[in-house]
Design a protein around this motif. Structure first.
Motif, PDB file in Angstrom:
ATOM      1  N   UNK A   1      53.008  36.151  55.679  1.00 41.18           N
ATOM      2  CA  UNK A   1      52.819  37.539  55.267  1.00 41.18           C
ATOM      3  C   UNK A   1      54.081  38.018  54.559  1.00 41.18           C
ATOM      4  N   UNK A   2      53.882  38.956  53.652  1.00 35.87           N
ATOM      5  CA  UNK A   2      55.011  39.466  52.878  1.00 35.87           C
ATOM      6  C   UNK A   2      54.791  40.939  52.569  1.00 35.87           C
ATOM      7  N   UNK A   3      55.898  41.667  52.536  1.00 32.94           N
ATOM      8  CA  UNK A   3      55.841  43.063  52.108  1.00 32.94           C
ATOM      9  C   UNK A   3      55.951  43.063  50.592  1.00 32.94           C
ATOM     10  N   UNK A   4      54.978  43.701  49.962  1.00 30.49           N
ATOM     11  CA  UNK A   4      54.947  43.751  48.501  1.00 30.49           C
ATOM     12  C   UNK A   4      55.418  45.109  48.010  1.00 30.49           C
ATOM     13  N   UNK A   5      55.811  45.148  46.741  1.00 25.51           N
ATOM     14  CA  UNK A   5      56.206  46.413  46.122  1.00 25.51           C
ATOM     15  C   UNK A   5      54.958  47.261  45.892  1.00 25.51           C
ATOM     16  N   UNK A   6      55.049  48.543  46.239  1.00 28.12           N
ATOM     17  CA  UNK A   6      53.951  49.475  45.998  1.00 28.12           C
ATOM     18  C   UNK A   6      54.203  50.163  44.661  1.00 28.12           C
ATOM     19  N   UNK A   7      53.221  50.056  43.765  1.00 25.88           N
ATOM     20  CA  UNK A   7      53.330  50.716  42.466  1.00 25.88           C
ATOM     21  C   UNK A   7      53.299  52.224  42.662  1.00 25.88           C
ATOM     22  N   UNK A   8      54.102  52.939  41.881  1.00 25.91           N
ATOM     23  CA  UNK A   8      54.140  54.400  41.980  1.00 25.91           C
ATOM     24  C   UNK A   8      53.788  55.035  40.644  1.00 25.91           C
ATOM     25  N   UNK A   9      53.134  56.200  40.730  1.00 23.21           N
ATOM     26  CA  UNK A   9      52.795  56.977  39.531  1.00 23.21           C
ATOM     27  C   UNK A   9      54.093  57.284  38.792  1.00 23.21           C
ATOM     28  N   UNK A  10      54.076  57.230  37.484  1.00 20.23           N
ATOM     29  CA  UNK A  10      52.947  57.092  36.568  1.00 20.23           C
ATOM     30  C   UNK A  10      52.726  55.661  36.077  1.00 20.23           C
ATOM     31  N   UNK A  11      52.975  54.636  36.884  1.00 20.35           N
ATOM     32  CA  UNK A  11      52.779  53.247  36.468  1.00 20.35           C
ATOM     33  C   UNK A  11      51.360  53.084  35.903  1.00 20.35           C
ATOM     34  N   UNK A  12      51.223  52.626  34.662  1.00 22.04           N
ATOM     35  CA  UNK A  12      49.898  52.540  34.033  1.00 22.04           C
ATOM     36  C   UNK A  12      48.941  51.583  34.739  1.00 22.04           C
ATOM     37  N   UNK A  13      49.462  50.620  35.512  1.00 20.57           N
ATOM     38  CA  UNK A  13      48.583  49.687  36.226  1.00 20.57           C
ATOM     39  C   UNK A  13      47.714  50.408  37.251  1.00 20.57           C
ATOM     40  N   UNK A  14      48.190  51.579  37.737  1.00 20.09           N
ATOM     41  CA  UNK A  14      47.401  52.339  38.715  1.00 20.09           C
ATOM     42  C   UNK A  14      46.135  52.926  38.098  1.00 20.09           C
ATOM     43  N   UNK A  15      46.044  52.927  36.775  1.00 21.90           N
ATOM     44  CA  UNK A  15      44.858  53.446  36.082  1.00 21.90           C
ATOM     45  C   UNK A  15      43.838  52.333  35.802  1.00 21.90           C
ATOM     46  N   UNK A  16      44.132  51.121  36.240  1.00 17.76           N
ATOM     47  CA  UNK A  16      43.252  49.978  36.033  1.00 17.76           C
ATOM     48  C   UNK A  16      42.011  50.079  36.915  1.00 17.76           C
ATOM     49  N   UNK A  17      40.848  49.791  36.337  1.00 18.23           N
ATOM     50  CA  UNK A  17      39.619  49.673  37.130  1.00 18.23           C
ATOM     51  C   UNK A  17      39.588  48.239  37.656  1.00 18.23           C
ATOM     52  N   UNK A  18      39.553  48.105  38.972  1.00 21.36           N
ATOM     53  CA  UNK A  18      39.650  46.786  39.605  1.00 21.36           C
ATOM     54  C   UNK A  18      38.366  45.985  39.464  1.00 21.36           C
ATOM     55  N   UNK A  19      38.526  44.668  39.403  1.00 20.61           N
ATOM     56  CA  UNK A  19      37.397  43.742  39.264  1.00 20.61           C
ATOM     57  C   UNK A  19      36.794  43.402  40.628  1.00 20.61           C
ATOM     58  N   UNK A  20      35.481  43.143  40.661  1.00 21.58           N
ATOM     59  CA  UNK A  20      34.860  42.717  41.919  1.00 21.58           C
ATOM     60  C   UNK A  20      35.466  41.404  42.415  1.00 21.58           C
ATOM     61  N   UNK A  21      35.541  41.260  43.728  1.00 18.93           N
ATOM     62  CA  UNK A  21      35.972  40.006  44.340  1.00 18.93           C
ATOM     63  C   UNK A  21      34.776  39.054  44.316  1.00 18.93           C
ATOM     64  N   UNK A  22      34.985  37.865  43.796  1.00 21.37           N
ATOM     65  CA  UNK A  22      33.917  36.872  43.752  1.00 21.37           C
ATOM     66  C   UNK A  22      34.226  35.654  44.599  1.00 21.37           C
ATOM     67  N   UNK A  23      35.512  35.409  44.884  1.00 22.81           N
ATOM     68  CA  UNK A  23      35.927  34.242  45.656  1.00 22.81           C
ATOM     69  C   UNK A  23      36.516  34.702  46.988  1.00 22.81           C
ATOM     70  N   UNK A  24      35.888  34.296  48.068  1.00 21.65           N
ATOM     71  CA  UNK A  24      36.328  34.659  49.409  1.00 21.65           C
ATOM     72  C   UNK A  24      37.042  33.445  49.999  1.00 21.65           C
ATOM     73  N   UNK A  25      38.366  33.411  49.816  1.00 23.98           N
ATOM     74  CA  UNK A  25      39.138  32.234  50.205  1.00 23.98           C
ATOM     75  C   UNK A  25      40.411  32.640  50.941  1.00 23.98           C
TER      76      UNK A  25
END
Length: 188
Positions: A1-25
């Motif tokens: 496990x790892x602590x990841x960086x949390x993106x903060x506004x106004x980072x443009x990546x936060x405006x991304x529409x996320x893709x459906x998960x297709x691989x459950x691994x």
């Protein structure tokens, strides 16, 4: 496990529409574990994958309610001796969640967000909703939600669609929130 960086506004990546998960691994399970560790480290109750830079429809929630029946426990996690109520953890993972049948009854809650730190505002959301989702193994589930869980799932699902809670505010309030966030960053 790892602590990841949390993106903060106004980072443009936060405006991304996320893709459906297709691989459950194992990679998906590792991402969920990292998200829980990151969320707990930041003292949050919910986190969407896009907030750690992964544009997939995965979110984690743990409302972490205090156990009123438990004896207070001595603690010095911050260098000061005191007691606190033990917490009941209820970690929940939602893959590819969808809101079905939101109630017409609206309820305002004061919301905050790990991607918009130190900013809080009232947001009106449906008081109840039914949610269809998958677990980490791809098994389908459907559940009625209300109260804080309904608010939290709607807030986190907004992230999956590129929406921040401040996007629900008037332009004036949103601009004030972003200005306050910018000032706090400059002062740090």
């Amino acid at each position: 496990m790892a602590i990841r960086e949390i993106l903060e506004a106004p980072d443009p990546r936060l405006k991304t529409v996320s893709d459906p998960v297709e691989t459950f691994d194992d990679d998906l399970k590792k991402l969920a574990e990292d998200m829980f560790e990151t969320m707990y480290d930041a003292h949050g109750i919910g986190l969407a994958a896009i907030q750690v830079g992964e544009p997939v429809r995965l979110l984690v929630i743990d409302l972490q309610e205090e156990d009123p029946d438990a004896e207070p426990v001595p603690c010095d996690h911050d260098g000061h001796a005191h007691t606190h109520q033990p917490v009941i953890n209820d970690p929940r993972v939602f893959v590819n969640p969808e809101i079905l049948d939101p109630s017409e009854e609206m309820k305002a809650y004061q919301e905050g967000c790990l991607s918009v730190p130190e900013i809080f505002a009232d947001v009106d959301r449906p008081a109840r909703c039914r949610v269809r989702y998958q677990d980490l193994d791809g098994n389908p589930h459907e559940e009625e939600m209300d109260g804080m869980l309904a608010v939290c799932i709607q807030h986190e699902m907004d992230h999956l669609n590129g929406i921040l809670f401040i996007d629900h505010l008037s332009r004036l309030k949103r601009n004030m929130a972003l200005k306050k966030l910018k000032k706090m960053r400059e002062a740090a």
